[in-house]
Structure formats: C-alpha cells, structure tokens
Design a protein around this motif. Structure first.
Motif, PDB file in Angstrom:
ATOM      1  N   ALA A 224       0.755  -1.138  -0.239  1.00 48.72           N
ATOM      2  CA  ALA A 224      -0.086  -0.136   0.030  1.00 48.72           C
ATOM      3  C   ALA A 224       1.023   1.247   0.022  1.00 48.72           C
ATOM      4  O   ALA A 224       1.988   1.296   0.718  1.00 48.72           O
ATOM      5  CB  ALA A 224      -0.997   0.166   1.380  1.00 48.72           C
ATOM      6  N   GLY A 225       0.710   1.921  -0.992  1.00 50.50           N
ATOM      7  CA  GLY A 225       1.375   3.356  -0.984  1.00 50.50           C
ATOM      8  C   GLY A 225       2.756   3.378  -1.511  1.00 50.50           C
ATOM      9  O   GLY A 225       3.294   2.288  -1.921  1.00 50.50           O
ATOM     10  N   ALA A 226       3.470   4.237  -1.458  1.00 50.98           N
ATOM     11  CA  ALA A 226       4.783   4.423  -2.178  1.00 50.98           C
ATOM     12  C   ALA A 226       5.846   4.522  -1.199  1.00 50.98           C
ATOM     13  O   ALA A 226       5.861   5.436  -0.132  1.00 50.98           O
ATOM     14  CB  ALA A 226       4.911   5.549  -3.295  1.00 50.98           C
ATOM     15  N   LEU A 227       6.993   3.647  -1.081  1.00 52.94           N
ATOM     16  CA  LEU A 227       8.076   3.848  -0.522  1.00 52.94           C
ATOM     17  C   LEU A 227       9.183   4.521  -1.136  1.00 52.94           C
ATOM     18  O   LEU A 227       9.250   4.256  -2.248  1.00 52.94           O
ATOM     19  CB  LEU A 227       8.588   2.496   0.181  1.00 52.94           C
ATOM     20  N   SER A 228       9.916   5.642  -0.577  1.00 53.66           N
ATOM     21  CA  SER A 228      10.971   6.059  -1.289  1.00 53.66           C
ATOM     22  C   SER A 228      12.272   6.013  -0.985  1.00 53.66           C
ATOM     23  O   SER A 228      12.367   5.678   0.337  1.00 53.66           O
ATOM     24  CB  SER A 228      10.806   7.539  -1.484  1.00 53.66           C
ATOM     25  N   ASP A 229      13.246   6.164  -1.682  1.00 50.37           N
ATOM     26  CA  ASP A 229      14.689   6.172  -1.306  1.00 50.37           C
ATOM     27  C   ASP A 229      14.840   7.025  -0.179  1.00 50.37           C
ATOM     28  O   ASP A 229      14.566   8.286  -0.076  1.00 50.37           O
ATOM     29  CB  ASP A 229      15.561   6.668  -2.134  1.00 50.37           C
ATOM     30  N   GLY A 230      15.324   6.378   1.015  1.00 47.84           N
ATOM     31  CA  GLY A 230      15.696   7.430   2.136  1.00 47.84           C
ATOM     32  C   GLY A 230      14.511   7.439   3.338  1.00 47.84           C
ATOM     33  O   GLY A 230      14.905   7.673   4.469  1.00 47.84           O
ATOM     34  N   ASP A 231      13.438   6.631   2.972  1.00 52.42           N
ATOM     35  CA  ASP A 231      12.326   6.497   3.976  1.00 52.42           C
ATOM     36  C   ASP A 231      12.513   5.855   4.925  1.00 52.42           C
ATOM     37  O   ASP A 231      13.238   4.607   4.788  1.00 52.42           O
ATOM     38  CB  ASP A 231      11.117   6.040   3.203  1.00 52.42           C
TER      39      ASP A 231
END
Length: 168
Positions: free
Chosen positions: A127-134
């Motif tokens: 679910a949703g988006a994970l981004s670099d550095g999260d």
C-alpha cells in the motif's frame, strides 16, 4: 466575617503543553535504499532486488539497524520455521505513515553477505509508495513449525460411504 461574593468569570485557556515522547514502535528501524543490486545496503538500510514490488524475490538487509544495534541473530532466525516455503511474514512499514507498507513471505534460507543478509521472499501485499531514504520499521511474524506427518492415505477399497458403523 462577611458573606462570600459571587464567582468571577472563567479565565483564558493556558498555553498548550509540550509534545510527548514518541511511542514505542515494534520492529527494527531501517532506511529504504532504492538500489536493487545484491550487495551490502549500508548500515541501517534495507533494499529490494527489484523496483517493481510484484517482482521482488529477495531483500538485502543490513546487519545493523537504525539504532546501530546488531540484528544479525534476528535476521538469521527469519528462516527458523520448519514449514517449507513459508517461514513467516515480514512487514515493512513507513515510520512517518504506517498506512504505507510492504508485506512479504520469507520463503527459504537466509544467507550471509558481508555486513548484510539475503532474505528470499514472495510479495504478499503493498500500500502506498516507499521512496529512497524513507525510514521504516521491519517486523516479523513467524510461521509455526510443520506438524508431524500423518499415517498415510486412506485405502479406497476399505471405504464405503453407504456403510454405517455397526452395520456388519
């Protein structure tokens, strides 16, 4: 002594108090790396082997979590269930918004890389988006061990659905 006077008007509300400490979150803290190659993701990092979640087959997880703690023994325990093909579920939750997550099934043997572990997985839910550095928290729910094997198959020749016990 005289009579008590009337109660005065209520005063203005006071200033808000200071924010409380962050609550305890289950799991180990890591940061997402968007690199997909097999290799040490760096201290406190976790990476997927594919940018498309549906195609992920491995996670690469640092042996050190975000608190600089050694999580090697925990990572090595992810494959301890004797149930073949499904050792348990790993849930990777964005720290700032727990409604954003990835969930994978651990499917095989965790292997050693230098400074990190390779974890074989199959995607389960997202679910949703994970981004670099999260910043994320990683939690594990282990599958129970496989049960003992049964006595074998029932022999078809001895089964008659029209016979009731005691009718002989």
């Amino acid at each position: 002594s005289g009579a008590t006077g009337a109660t005065g008007a209520t005063g203005n509300a006071g200033a808000d108090g200071a924010d409380g400490a962050d609550g305890v979150t289950n799991g180990y803290g890591f940061a997402v790396s968007d690199t997909t190659t097999d290799g040490d993701p760096g201290a406190d990092n976790i990476r997927f082997n594919n940018a498309a979640f549906a195609s992920v087959t491995s996670l690469f997880i640092s042996n050190a979590d975000g608190a600089a703690g050694d999580v090697t023994a925990w990572l090595d325990s992810l494959d301890d269930s004797s149930t073949p093909g499904h050792k348990g579920l790993l849930r990777i939750v964005r720290a700032a918004d727990p409604s954003i997550y990835r969930e994978v099934a651990v499917t095989g043997t965790v292997t050693d890389g230098t400074g990190y572990r390779r974890v074989p997985v199959t995607p389960v839910a997202t679910a949703g988006a994970l981004s670099d550095g999260d910043d994320v928290f990683v939690m594990f729910s282990r599958t129970g061990n496989a049960g003992a094997a049964g006595a074998g198959d029932m022999v078809a020749a001895t089964y008659d659905p029209n016979t009731v016990a005691g009718d002989a």
